[in-house]
Design an enzyme around this catalytic site. Structure first.
Site, short mmCIF file in Angstrom:
data_model
loop_
_atom_site.label_atom_id
_atom_site.label_comp_id
_atom_site.label_asym_id
_atom_site.label_seq_id
_atom_site.Cartn_x
_atom_site.Cartn_y
_atom_site.Cartn_z
N GLY A 1 10.09 -73.28 -68.52
CA GLY A 1 9.04 -72.73 -69.37
C GLY A 1 9.34 -71.33 -69.89
N HIS A 12 8.32 -80.78 -57.52
CA HIS A 12 8.48 -79.88 -58.68
C HIS A 12 8.22 -78.45 -58.22
CE1 HIS A 12 7.80 -77.92 -62.51
NE2 HIS A 12 8.43 -78.94 -63.08
N LYS A 50 2.92 -82.23 -67.64
CA LYS A 50 2.18 -81.28 -66.78
C LYS A 50 0.67 -81.40 -67.05
CE LYS A 50 6.29 -78.45 -66.64
NZ LYS A 50 6.89 -77.13 -66.51
N SER A 52 13.62 -75.59 -69.95
CA SER A 52 13.77 -75.22 -71.36
C SER A 52 14.77 -76.10 -72.11
CB SER A 52 14.15 -73.74 -71.48
OG SER A 52 13.14 -72.92 -70.92
N GLU A 94 16.36 -78.16 -61.46
CA GLU A 94 15.56 -77.29 -62.33
C GLU A 94 15.58 -75.86 -61.80
OE1 GLU A 94 12.54 -79.73 -64.72
OE2 GLU A 94 11.62 -79.26 -62.81
N ASN A 98 7.70 -84.58 -68.89
CA ASN A 98 6.72 -84.11 -67.91
C ASN A 98 5.67 -83.30 -68.68
OD1 ASN A 98 5.28 -82.97 -65.83
ND2 ASN A 98 6.95 -81.65 -65.10
N GLU A 145 6.66 -76.12 -59.49
CA GLU A 145 5.26 -75.68 -59.62
C GLU A 145 4.43 -76.17 -58.46
OE1 GLU A 145 4.76 -77.12 -63.63
OE2 GLU A 145 6.12 -75.55 -64.33
P1 PGA Z 1 10.23 -76.89 -69.48
O1 PGA Z 1 9.75 -77.57 -68.10
O2 PGA Z 1 11.06 -77.91 -70.21
O3 PGA Z 1 8.94 -76.56 -70.20
O4 PGA Z 1 11.02 -75.68 -69.11
C1 PGA Z 1 10.59 -78.40 -67.39
C2 PGA Z 1 9.93 -78.85 -66.11
O5 PGA Z 1 9.24 -78.05 -65.47
O6 PGA Z 1 10.08 -80.01 -65.69
#
Ligand code: PGA
Length: 254
Positions: A172, A94, A11, A212, A166, A9, A96
């Site tokens: 992140g 997601h 983003k 992460s 998640e 992903n 976000e």
């Molecule tokens: P990350 O993001 O691996 O940077 O923690 C994962 C995600 O939001 O899908």
């Protein structure tokens, strides 16, 4: 046997030129490891470009979001019908999108129904906040997200469904969940899917861990019986790191 999936992903990262460079750096290794299902989810603007680059390879293409309408006056949005000729998967719900763009479970539900209509597989993201985790509400929160997001769907509708667990506090932050902890929650997700649909549907659904995930911890996640792969943000923007994850994944569960 559920095939391991590693989904990148990206983003809102990579210009089209950078996306092209990233794909070119990874592609030889992605081709060599077709035992792992690798999915790239670039920004919309690079969807067509990436679809050309991965043509004739086992790599799959996904979108990071979609609108629920087929078409119409929705300035700036992308519909499932536009994605259907290029993509196989769409990430929906997601955290976000939920947090920054006010997407409710009801909106996610609309979107899932809409992408299914176009034979796109939804990757439904669920996960709890730190506060919900600390107050012992993980099962409650996740069960509600699943039930409301999947309302009105039959087991035939969700054949091929992918769920990504998640935990918001792990995204992140560099603070991944532990493998055993993620396995427990993913076990709960599978039980909720069995309650909503049936045992077969729950057993067939792939459930990924996200937050992460990287080359150093992917083996810990994939060694867990319930975990079928990972949704990878930051680490998927580095070709060497993402390729190392794929190599670890191809050695896992064999
Ligand atoms: P990350 O993001 O691996 O940077 O923690 C994962 C995600 O939001 O899908």
């Amino acid at each position: 046997m559920r095939k391991i999936m590693l989904a990148a992903n990206w983003k809102m990262n990579t210009t089209p030129n950078e996306a092209q460079e990233l794909v070119n750096q990874m592609l030889p290794d992605l081709r060599a490891h077709s035992e792992v299902e690798v999915l790239l989810c670039p920004p919309f603007i690079s969807t067509m470009l990436v679809s050309e680059l991965i043509k004739n390879s086992p790599v799959k293409l996904g979108a990071q979001n979609a609108h629920y309408a087929d078409k119409g006056a929705f300035t700036g949005e992308i519909s499932p019908s536009m994605l259907a000729c290029m993509c196989q998967y769409v990430i929906l719900g997601h955290s976000e999108r939920r947090r920054l763009f006010s997407e409710s479970n009801q909106i996610v539900n609309h979107k899932i129904k809409s992408v299914i209509k176009y034979n796109l597989c939804p990757i439904l993201c669920v996960g709890e906040s730190l506060e919900e985790n600390d107050s012992g509400r993980v099962e409650d929160v996740i069960s509600t997200q699943l039930r409301q997001s999947l309302e009105g769907l039959s087991s035939a509708d969700v054949a091929g469904l992918v769920v990504a667990y998640e935990p918001i506090w792990a995204i992140g932050t560099g603070r991944a969940a532990g493998g055993a902890q993620a396995n427990t929650t993913i076990g709960i997700i599978r039980r909720v899917l069995a309650a909503i649909f049936d045992e077969n549907t729950a057993a067939a659904a792939r459930i990924l861990y996200g937050g992460s995930a990287n080359g150093a911890n992917i083996t810990e996640f994939l060694s867990q019986p319930e975990i079928d792969g990972a949704l990878v943000g930051g680490a998927s923007l580095n070709a060497a790191e993402f390729v190392s994850m794929i190599k670890h994944a191809s050695n896992a569960k064999t």
